[in-house]
Design a protein around this motif. Structure first.
Motif, PDB file in Angstrom:
ATOM      1  N   GLY A  56       0.784  -1.222   0.000  1.00  0.00           N
ATOM      2  CA  GLY A  56       0.000   0.000   0.000  1.00  0.00           C
ATOM      3  C   GLY A  56       0.816   1.272   0.000  1.00  0.00           C
ATOM      4  O   GLY A  56       0.259   2.372  -0.034  1.00  0.00           O
ATOM      5  N   THR A  57       2.129   1.160   0.025  1.00  0.00           N
ATOM      6  CA  THR A  57       2.958   2.364   0.120  1.00  0.00           C
ATOM      7  C   THR A  57       3.373   2.905  -1.237  1.00  0.00           C
ATOM      8  O   THR A  57       3.812   4.053  -1.341  1.00  0.00           O
ATOM      9  CB  THR A  57       4.227   2.067   0.926  1.00  0.00           C
ATOM     10  N   ILE A  58       3.266   2.094  -2.252  1.00  0.00           N
ATOM     11  CA  ILE A  58       3.655   2.549  -3.585  1.00  0.00           C
ATOM     12  C   ILE A  58       2.410   2.578  -4.458  1.00  0.00           C
ATOM     13  O   ILE A  58       1.705   1.578  -4.595  1.00  0.00           O
ATOM     14  CB  ILE A  58       4.719   1.618  -4.204  1.00  0.00           C
ATOM     15  N   THR A  59       2.154   3.734  -5.032  1.00  0.00           N
ATOM     16  CA  THR A  59       0.991   3.893  -5.890  1.00  0.00           C
ATOM     17  C   THR A  59       1.410   4.528  -7.210  1.00  0.00           C
ATOM     18  O   THR A  59       2.482   5.130  -7.314  1.00  0.00           O
ATOM     19  CB  THR A  59      -0.082   4.773  -5.233  1.00  0.00           C
ATOM     20  N   ASN A  60       0.567   4.402  -8.193  1.00  0.00           N
ATOM     21  CA  ASN A  60       0.816   4.956  -9.512  1.00  0.00           C
ATOM     22  C   ASN A  60      -0.532   5.399 -10.076  1.00  0.00           C
ATOM     23  O   ASN A  60      -1.535   4.704  -9.905  1.00  0.00           O
ATOM     24  CB  ASN A  60       1.465   3.903 -10.415  1.00  0.00           C
ATOM     25  N   PHE A  61      -0.540   6.542 -10.734  1.00  0.00           N
ATOM     26  CA  PHE A  61      -1.780   7.081 -11.274  1.00  0.00           C
ATOM     27  C   PHE A  61      -1.588   7.548 -12.706  1.00  0.00           C
ATOM     28  O   PHE A  61      -0.526   8.037 -13.081  1.00  0.00           O
ATOM     29  CB  PHE A  61      -2.270   8.282 -10.448  1.00  0.00           C
ATOM     30  N   ALA A  62      -2.635   7.415 -13.486  1.00  0.00           N
ATOM     31  CA  ALA A  62      -2.647   8.026 -14.809  1.00  0.00           C
ATOM     32  C   ALA A  62      -2.668   9.551 -14.650  1.00  0.00           C
ATOM     33  O   ALA A  62      -3.251  10.064 -13.680  1.00  0.00           O
ATOM     34  CB  ALA A  62      -3.872   7.566 -15.587  1.00  0.00           C
ATOM     35  N   GLU A  63      -2.058  10.245 -15.582  1.00  0.00           N
ATOM     36  CA  GLU A  63      -2.007  11.701 -15.502  1.00  0.00           C
ATOM     37  C   GLU A  63      -3.396  12.313 -15.438  1.00  0.00           C
ATOM     38  O   GLU A  63      -3.611  13.323 -14.751  1.00  0.00           O
ATOM     39  CB  GLU A  63      -1.247  12.259 -16.699  1.00  0.00           C
ATOM     40  N   SER A  64      -4.318  11.709 -16.110  1.00  0.00           N
ATOM     41  CA  SER A  64      -5.664  12.279 -16.206  1.00  0.00           C
ATOM     42  C   SER A  64      -6.418  12.268 -14.878  1.00  0.00           C
ATOM     43  O   SER A  64      -7.423  12.982 -14.730  1.00  0.00           O
ATOM     44  CB  SER A  64      -6.486  11.525 -17.262  1.00  0.00           C
ATOM     45  N   VAL A  65      -5.944  11.466 -13.916  1.00  0.00           N
ATOM     46  CA  VAL A  65      -6.672  11.379 -12.645  1.00  0.00           C
ATOM     47  C   VAL A  65      -5.835  11.836 -11.455  1.00  0.00           C
ATOM     48  O   VAL A  65      -6.345  11.869 -10.331  1.00  0.00           O
ATOM     49  CB  VAL A  65      -7.189   9.945 -12.394  1.00  0.00           C
ATOM     50  N   LYS A  66      -4.602  12.164 -11.685  1.00  0.00           N
ATOM     51  CA  LYS A  66      -3.734  12.602 -10.584  1.00  0.00           C
ATOM     52  C   LYS A  66      -4.319  13.809  -9.873  1.00  0.00           C
ATOM     53  O   LYS A  66      -4.789  14.755 -10.508  1.00  0.00           O
ATOM     54  CB  LYS A  66      -2.340  12.946 -11.113  1.00  0.00           C
ATOM     55  N   GLY A  67      -4.284  13.742  -8.556  1.00  0.00           N
ATOM     56  CA  GLY A  67      -4.827  14.831  -7.756  1.00  0.00           C
ATOM     57  C   GLY A  67      -6.325  14.733  -7.520  1.00  0.00           C
ATOM     58  O   GLY A  67      -6.870  15.467  -6.688  1.00  0.00           O
ATOM     59  N   ARG A  68      -6.988  13.848  -8.248  1.00  0.00           N
ATOM     60  CA  ARG A  68      -8.446  13.687  -8.082  1.00  0.00           C
ATOM     61  C   ARG A  68      -8.808  12.311  -7.528  1.00  0.00           C
ATOM     62  O   ARG A  68      -9.765  12.186  -6.766  1.00  0.00           O
ATOM     63  CB  ARG A  68      -9.158  13.880  -9.429  1.00  0.00           C
ATOM     64  N   PHE A  69      -8.063  11.295  -7.940  1.00  0.00           N
ATOM     65  CA  PHE A  69      -8.354   9.926  -7.515  1.00  0.00           C
ATOM     66  C   PHE A  69      -7.297   9.464  -6.525  1.00  0.00           C
ATOM     67  O   PHE A  69      -6.124   9.834  -6.637  1.00  0.00           O
ATOM     68  CB  PHE A  69      -8.342   8.975  -8.712  1.00  0.00           C
ATOM     69  N   THR A  70      -7.706   8.646  -5.593  1.00  0.00           N
ATOM     70  CA  THR A  70      -6.758   7.976  -4.715  1.00  0.00           C
ATOM     71  C   THR A  70      -7.084   6.485  -4.687  1.00  0.00           C
ATOM     72  O   THR A  70      -8.235   6.081  -4.852  1.00  0.00           O
ATOM     73  CB  THR A  70      -6.795   8.537  -3.290  1.00  0.00           C
ATOM     74  N   ILE A  71      -6.055   5.694  -4.480  1.00  0.00           N
ATOM     75  CA  ILE A  71      -6.209   4.256  -4.383  1.00  0.00           C
ATOM     76  C   ILE A  71      -5.669   3.819  -3.041  1.00  0.00           C
ATOM     77  O   ILE A  71      -4.646   4.331  -2.568  1.00  0.00           O
ATOM     78  CB  ILE A  71      -5.489   3.527  -5.547  1.00  0.00           C
ATOM     79  N   SER A  72      -6.371   2.892  -2.423  1.00  0.00           N
ATOM     80  CA  SER A  72      -5.921   2.384  -1.134  1.00  0.00           C
ATOM     81  C   SER A  72      -6.354   0.931  -1.024  1.00  0.00           C
ATOM     82  O   SER A  72      -7.192   0.451  -1.790  1.00  0.00           O
ATOM     83  CB  SER A  72      -6.517   3.216   0.014  1.00  0.00           C
ATOM     84  N   ARG A  73      -5.779   0.255  -0.063  1.00  0.00           N
ATOM     85  CA  ARG A  73      -6.132  -1.140   0.137  1.00  0.00           C
ATOM     86  C   ARG A  73      -6.161  -1.450   1.617  1.00  0.00           C
ATOM     87  O   ARG A  73      -5.410  -0.861   2.405  1.00  0.00           O
ATOM     88  CB  ARG A  73      -5.176  -2.070  -0.602  1.00  0.00           C
ATOM     89  N   ASP A  74      -6.991  -2.374   1.980  1.00  0.00           N
ATOM     90  CA  ASP A  74      -7.077  -2.887   3.342  1.00  0.00           C
ATOM     91  C   ASP A  74      -6.844  -4.390   3.245  1.00  0.00           C
ATOM     92  O   ASP A  74      -7.756  -5.160   2.905  1.00  0.00           O
ATOM     93  CB  ASP A  74      -8.450  -2.566   3.941  1.00  0.00           C
ATOM     94  N   ASN A  75      -5.637  -4.803   3.537  1.00  0.00           N
ATOM     95  CA  ASN A  75      -5.295  -6.222   3.384  1.00  0.00           C
ATOM     96  C   ASN A  75      -6.032  -7.100   4.387  1.00  0.00           C
ATOM     97  O   ASN A  75      -6.249  -8.286   4.131  1.00  0.00           O
ATOM     98  CB  ASN A  75      -3.793  -6.413   3.490  1.00  0.00           C
ATOM     99  N   ALA A  76      -6.424  -6.522   5.512  1.00  0.00           N
ATOM    100  CA  ALA A  76      -7.179  -7.297   6.489  1.00  0.00           C
ATOM    101  C   ALA A  76      -8.580  -7.628   5.965  1.00  0.00           C
ATOM    102  O   ALA A  76      -9.181  -8.630   6.363  1.00  0.00           O
ATOM    103  CB  ALA A  76      -7.288  -6.530   7.795  1.00  0.00           C
ATOM    104  N   LYS A  77      -9.096  -6.782   5.070  1.00  0.00           N
ATOM    105  CA  LYS A  77     -10.412  -7.000   4.483  1.00  0.00           C
ATOM    106  C   LYS A  77     -10.327  -7.505   3.045  1.00  0.00           C
ATOM    107  O   LYS A  77     -11.358  -7.657   2.378  1.00  0.00           O
ATOM    108  CB  LYS A  77     -11.221  -5.702   4.505  1.00  0.00           C
ATOM    109  N   ASN A  78      -9.119  -7.713   2.563  1.00  0.00           N
ATOM    110  CA  ASN A  78      -8.928  -8.177   1.174  1.00  0.00           C
ATOM    111  C   ASN A  78      -9.654  -7.269   0.183  1.00  0.00           C
ATOM    112  O   ASN A  78     -10.290  -7.748  -0.773  1.00  0.00           O
ATOM    113  CB  ASN A  78      -9.425  -9.620   1.004  1.00  0.00           C
TER     114      ASN A  78
END
Length: 123
Positions: free
Chosen positions: A55-77
């Motif tokens: 969860g510490t390394i993320t990558n975004f398309a230029e078109s969504v940078k600053g607007r979208f975020t991605i996250s994960r909860d491994n305990a909840k899969n």
């Protein structure tokens, strides 16, 4: 094998927000990189965002940078895509995907796919 089941999406006005979820079943979810892609009718499926297993390394398309975020909860899969400041150009079918390995931005790198969910942004 990994089974991905998506939820969220729907219709929102421009400027609004939505959150997509992708729940995974199967072994070793925490070792998979997770990605989100989107596709318009008649167009190629395009990369949106990805997150490494930790969860510490993320990558975004230029078109969504600053607007979208991605996250994960491994305990909840589960992996999430938070989409803010949506515009009509974000109207697509969105797919989550999983791969065993590092973050990748090409759809061919992913092994497992969710069923897709429609996001429609009205002007």
């Amino acid at each position: 094998q990994v089974l991905l089941v998506q939820s969220g999406g729907g219709l929102v006005q421009a400027g609004g927000s939505l959150r997509l979820s992708c729940a995974a079943s199967g072994r070793s979810f925490s070792t998979y990189a997770m990605g989100w892609f989107r596709q318009a009718p008649g167009k190629e499926r395009e990369f949106v965002a990805a997150v490494r297993w930790g969860g510490t390394i993320t990558n975004f398309a230029e078109s969504v940078k600053g607007r979208f975020t991605i996250s994960r909860d491994n305990a909840k899969n589960t992996v999430y895509l938070q989409m803010n400041s949506l515009t009509p150009e974000d109207t697509r079918v969105y797919y989550c995907a999983a791969r065993y390995g590092p973050v990748a931005t090409t759809k061919s790198a992913y092994d497992f796919w969710g069923q897709g969910t429609q996001v429609t942004v009205s002007s």
